[in-house]
Every structure is written in C-alpha cells, then in structure tokens.
Design a protein around this motif. Sequence first.
Motif, short mmCIF file in Angstrom:
data_model
loop_
_atom_site.label_atom_id
_atom_site.label_comp_id
_atom_site.label_asym_id
_atom_site.label_seq_id
_atom_site.Cartn_x
_atom_site.Cartn_y
_atom_site.Cartn_z
N LEU A 193 0.89 -1.13 0.01
CA LEU A 193 -0.21 -0.03 -0.04
C LEU A 193 0.84 1.41 0.03
O LEU A 193 2.04 1.10 0.71
N LYS A 197 -1.71 -1.18 -3.71
CA LYS A 197 -3.03 -0.59 -3.48
C LYS A 197 -2.69 0.95 -3.14
O LYS A 197 -1.52 1.14 -2.68
N ARG A 214 -6.51 4.76 -10.21
CA ARG A 214 -7.25 4.21 -9.35
C ARG A 214 -6.95 4.58 -7.80
O ARG A 214 -5.80 5.26 -7.83
N GLU A 242 -7.88 2.62 -4.04
CA GLU A 242 -8.78 1.60 -3.36
C GLU A 242 -9.25 2.01 -1.99
O GLU A 242 -10.35 1.78 -1.41
N THR A 265 -7.77 -6.57 2.41
CA THR A 265 -7.90 -6.57 0.98
C THR A 265 -6.25 -6.23 0.53
O THR A 265 -6.06 -6.52 -0.74
N LEU A 266 -5.35 -6.11 1.48
CA LEU A 266 -4.19 -5.85 1.25
C LEU A 266 -3.47 -7.18 0.93
O LEU A 266 -2.79 -8.01 1.95
#
Length: 264
Positions: free
Chosen positions: A189, A221, A239, A241, A262-263
């Motif tokens: 991230l 992300k 994008r 997230e 979600t990572l």
Amino acid sequence: MKLPLFEKTIVVTRAAGQSSQFAYSLQNQGAKVIEMPTIEIVAPSSWAELDNAIATLTEFDWLILTSTNAVDYFFERLASQLQDVRGLAAIKIAVVGEKTAQRLRQRGLQPDFIPPEFIADAMVVNFPESVEGKKILFPRVETGGRDVLVRAFSDRGAIVTEVAAYQSICPKIPDAKAIAAIQEHSVHLVTFASSKTVKHFCELLQKAIGENWTEHLNTMKFASIGPQTSKTCRALLGRVEIEAAEFTLDGLIKAIVAQANTLK
C-alpha cells in the motif's frame, strides 16, 4: 492476537519530518513502514508579501491558518520581524483541523474558530460571523493550494489578502529504500495525504525508474486522505482503493485498518 496490518509493507509519502506519528501509528497496527518523502517544506521564494502583511497586522480582522506549516512559518517570520504575538491581540484566528489548533496553542494562542469538519470548505459554510467588508489575512503555501477559501470569502464580500508563507517542493532525490521496495513488488500500500504527494510520487518514480515506472505499481494499492486527493490519484495513477471517511490522518489509518484484509 495478530495485528491487522501484520506483514503489510506500507509506503508513507508525507513531508520529511512530518510523517513520524502517522508512521508510528501504522507500525502499532503491525505494518512495516517505509517513509518516502514526496514533499519538502521550505521558505517562500520571497518574504516580501508576508513581511508587508506583518507590518500592517492591526488592519486585519481575521487570520486564517489551514496547516501546521502555515502556523510555523507565519509565527517564525513574525518573530524575525521583531514583532510578538501581542500584535495579534485585536485579530481573531481561524484554523482548519485539530492539529493546526494544537500547534497554535503551543504558541500560547487559542483559535477563535475551528470548523466542525477537517476541510477548508467547511470553514466558509460555518464561519461564525458575516465576513462582508472584513479584512482577512491568509498566509498559505506559495503554489499548488486550492483557492476554494479565497473565492468563497471574496464572494461573501470579504477583502482577502493571500501571502506566500512557505513552499512545498518535490525532493530532488527519491528515497532509495522506497524505490527498491517498489521495484521488488514488495509494497502492499502507498498512502497519500494530499494531491501534491500524489504528483510528486509520480515525478520521483519517473525520475528513478524511467518511462516504464507505472508497470511497477500493479501489485500495490493506494490509500487517500479524502476526495480531492482521490481525484488526483485517479487522474495520475488510474485508481484509488481506500479513501478516509474522516479527512484526517487518524481517519486514513482507520480506513486502512478496515480494509486490511484486501491488502494481498
């Protein structure tokens, strides 16, 4: 119990010297943090505007400070001009955000107004008095800041004096450790706390990696502090997230922790 961000590598793109508390909070949630400063805070290209405003301080009704940088640079320049805070006795002070308010209190001053939301737009909507005919001093970043406040106050009849108090520039040399982690695809991230951090992140990657820099971002992300920063993420990176619901660094941490699974 396993911490929510255990074994997650997070790149923090705040200004050098301003990311430690944010990084520490992420580490407390189990993250491995790599700091990649994308902002360097320096003096404005000229002090003339700010010095002139300081010399005529008593003419202003309100002083508006929207960041800790604005507080620091304004008051340091005030002191260098052999003026002290008593010169502000007749001026009301409005600030955006609790951190800015804290920095002001550290200098022995209480803000007269803090908007209920952590965004500059809320300042205008909730302002405690009519600003028609009022003289407002607004020390701010030299370039790249949004002009929402100035436009909105001017539309309501205020006389706004904007002065450059500091600059936020892109560092000349990208952080080698962060660049290596991105190239090795070991970053889960990247966090952004302003539109400018997104722009400078892209500039630094292009400088360090070359034209194919975007190819190294596919596995990571992006997390943004709020709508404006998210808009820039989508424009430059395609994008975003994760977006904070509360537009503060604490809000950003909450959003990241909530999306930790979600990572991958």
